[in-house]
Motif scaffolding. Sequence first.
Motif, PDB file in Angstrom:
ATOM      1  N   UNK A  21      -0.944 -26.173   3.451  1.00  0.00           N
ATOM      2  CA  UNK A  21      -1.774 -26.891   2.467  1.00  0.00           C
ATOM      3  C   UNK A  21      -2.842 -25.975   1.881  1.00  0.00           C
ATOM      4  N   UNK A  22      -3.436 -25.127   2.719  1.00  0.00           N
ATOM      5  CA  UNK A  22      -4.463 -24.204   2.238  1.00  0.00           C
ATOM      6  C   UNK A  22      -3.859 -23.132   1.324  1.00  0.00           C
ATOM      7  N   UNK A  23      -2.648 -22.666   1.674  1.00  0.00           N
ATOM      8  CA  UNK A  23      -1.961 -21.692   0.820  1.00  0.00           C
ATOM      9  C   UNK A  23      -1.631 -22.335  -0.523  1.00  0.00           C
ATOM     10  N   UNK A  24      -1.167 -23.552  -0.475  1.00  0.00           N
ATOM     11  CA  UNK A  24      -0.850 -24.278  -1.711  1.00  0.00           C
ATOM     12  C   UNK A  24      -2.081 -24.427  -2.608  1.00  0.00           C
ATOM     13  N   UNK A  25      -3.247 -24.502  -1.978  1.00  0.00           N
ATOM     14  CA  UNK A  25      -4.502 -24.616  -2.723  1.00  0.00           C
ATOM     15  C   UNK A  25      -5.000 -23.254  -3.220  1.00  0.00           C
ATOM     16  N   UNK A  26      -4.288 -22.165  -2.863  1.00  0.00           N
ATOM     17  CA  UNK A  26      -4.652 -20.856  -3.395  1.00  0.00           C
ATOM     18  C   UNK A  26      -5.142 -19.852  -2.379  1.00  0.00           C
ATOM     19  N   UNK A  27      -5.264 -20.231  -1.131  1.00  0.00           N
ATOM     20  CA  UNK A  27      -5.752 -19.301  -0.111  1.00  0.00           C
ATOM     21  C   UNK A  27      -4.619 -18.407   0.391  1.00  0.00           C
ATOM     22  N   UNK A  28      -4.958 -17.208   0.823  1.00  0.00           N
ATOM     23  CA  UNK A  28      -3.979 -16.262   1.362  1.00  0.00           C
ATOM     24  C   UNK A  28      -4.309 -15.955   2.817  1.00  0.00           C
ATOM     25  N   UNK A  29      -3.276 -15.666   3.594  1.00  0.00           N
ATOM     26  CA  UNK A  29      -3.442 -15.362   5.014  1.00  0.00           C
ATOM     27  C   UNK A  29      -2.667 -14.103   5.374  1.00  0.00           C
ATOM     28  N   UNK A  30      -3.213 -13.345   6.321  1.00  0.00           N
ATOM     29  CA  UNK A  30      -2.490 -12.250   6.952  1.00  0.00           C
ATOM     30  C   UNK A  30      -2.202 -12.704   8.372  1.00  0.00           C
ATOM     31  N   UNK A  31      -0.919 -12.766   8.721  1.00  0.00           N
ATOM     32  CA  UNK A  31      -0.502 -13.235  10.043  1.00  0.00           C
ATOM     33  C   UNK A  31      -0.352 -12.027  10.952  1.00  0.00           C
ATOM     34  N   UNK A  32      -0.920 -12.135  12.157  1.00  0.00           N
ATOM     35  CA  UNK A  32      -0.841 -11.029  13.119  1.00  0.00           C
ATOM     36  C   UNK A  32      -0.044 -11.435  14.345  1.00  0.00           C
ATOM     37  N   UNK A  33       0.523 -10.441  14.998  1.00  0.00           N
ATOM     38  CA  UNK A  33       1.168 -10.639  16.296  1.00  0.00           C
ATOM     39  C   UNK A  33       0.598  -9.562  17.210  1.00  0.00           C
ATOM     40  N   UNK A  34      -0.021  -9.973  18.274  1.00  0.00           N
ATOM     41  CA  UNK A  34      -0.696  -9.053  19.196  1.00  0.00           C
ATOM     42  C   UNK A  34      -1.729  -8.206  18.453  1.00  0.00           C
ATOM     43  N   UNK A  35      -2.404  -8.808  17.470  1.00  0.00           N
ATOM     44  CA  UNK A  35      -3.454  -8.142  16.722  1.00  0.00           C
ATOM     45  C   UNK A  35      -2.985  -7.217  15.614  1.00  0.00           C
ATOM     46  N   UNK A  36      -1.670  -7.096  15.449  1.00  0.00           N
ATOM     47  CA  UNK A  36      -1.106  -6.207  14.432  1.00  0.00           C
ATOM     48  C   UNK A  36      -0.617  -7.057  13.250  1.00  0.00           C
ATOM     49  N   UNK A  37      -1.060  -6.759  12.019  1.00  0.00           N
ATOM     50  CA  UNK A  37      -0.583  -7.521  10.859  1.00  0.00           C
ATOM     51  C   UNK A  37       0.935  -7.387  10.700  1.00  0.00           C
ATOM     52  N   UNK A  38       1.613  -8.536  10.534  1.00  0.00           N
ATOM     53  CA  UNK A  38       3.071  -8.527  10.390  1.00  0.00           C
ATOM     54  C   UNK A  38       3.553  -9.223   9.121  1.00  0.00           C
ATOM     55  N   UNK A  39       2.712 -10.077   8.515  1.00  0.00           N
ATOM     56  CA  UNK A  39       3.163 -10.799   7.321  1.00  0.00           C
ATOM     57  C   UNK A  39       1.968 -11.261   6.506  1.00  0.00           C
ATOM     58  N   UNK A  40       2.211 -11.413   5.212  1.00  0.00           N
ATOM     59  CA  UNK A  40       1.219 -11.995   4.316  1.00  0.00           C
ATOM     60  C   UNK A  40       1.752 -13.327   3.831  1.00  0.00           C
ATOM     61  N   UNK A  41       0.931 -14.331   3.911  1.00  0.00           N
ATOM     62  CA  UNK A  41       1.283 -15.668   3.446  1.00  0.00           C
ATOM     63  C   UNK A  41       0.432 -15.935   2.223  1.00  0.00           C
ATOM     64  N   UNK A  42       1.073 -15.972   1.053  1.00  0.00           N
ATOM     65  CA  UNK A  42       0.351 -16.082  -0.209  1.00  0.00           C
ATOM     66  C   UNK A  42       0.957 -17.210  -1.044  1.00  0.00           C
ATOM     67  N   UNK A  43       0.192 -17.749  -1.985  1.00  0.00           N
ATOM     68  CA  UNK A  43       0.742 -18.792  -2.848  1.00  0.00           C
ATOM     69  C   UNK A  43       1.923 -18.253  -3.668  1.00  0.00           C
ATOM     70  N   UNK A  44       2.886 -19.111  -3.877  1.00  0.00           N
ATOM     71  CA  UNK A  44       4.067 -18.748  -4.665  1.00  0.00           C
ATOM     72  C   UNK A  44       3.706 -18.652  -6.139  1.00  0.00           C
ATOM     73  N   UNK A  45       4.204 -17.601  -6.789  1.00  0.00           N
ATOM     74  CA  UNK A  45       4.017 -17.436  -8.229  1.00  0.00           C
ATOM     75  C   UNK A  45       5.408 -17.419  -8.848  1.00  0.00           C
ATOM     76  N   UNK A  46       5.765 -18.461  -9.585  1.00  0.00           N
ATOM     77  CA  UNK A  46       7.111 -18.490 -10.155  1.00  0.00           C
ATOM     78  C   UNK A  46       7.290 -17.405 -11.209  1.00  0.00           C
ATOM     79  N   UNK A  47       8.463 -16.847 -11.236  1.00  0.00           N
ATOM     80  CA  UNK A  47       8.797 -15.837 -12.240  1.00  0.00           C
ATOM     81  C   UNK A  47       9.143 -16.590 -13.520  1.00  0.00           C
TER      82      UNK A  47
END
Length: 98
Positions: free
Chosen positions: A19-45
């Motif tokens: 819901x927060x991503x849908x509202x425009x917020x972005x997240x960096x997801x970590x595993x064991x403190x190491x960044x592994x993915x970015x979760x960002x709002x979808x931008x249609x082409x």
Amino acid sequence: MSTTIPQRDLRNHNAQIIDRVRAGEAFTVTRDGVPVADLVPHVPNTKPPVWRSSDNIPRWDEPGANDDVALDWLADIRSLDEFIDDTIRDPWEEEQQG
């Protein structure tokens, strides 16, 4: 800027985070403190990539050809060379050598 969250928070609070991503917020997801993915709002082409039509490119030997257009096109093509590996390799030969 993104908010950093551990993977377990994404797992445990998936609906709220989406819901927060849908509202425009972005997240960096970590595993064991190491960044592994970015979760960002979808931008249609909205448009496909634009390539120049070869119909619009003047011939080099055409009288009155617009040299700037032809040279721009040639520069575009040459700039793609760094992205295209056209080296011919024989995988069977490489396997036998390695």
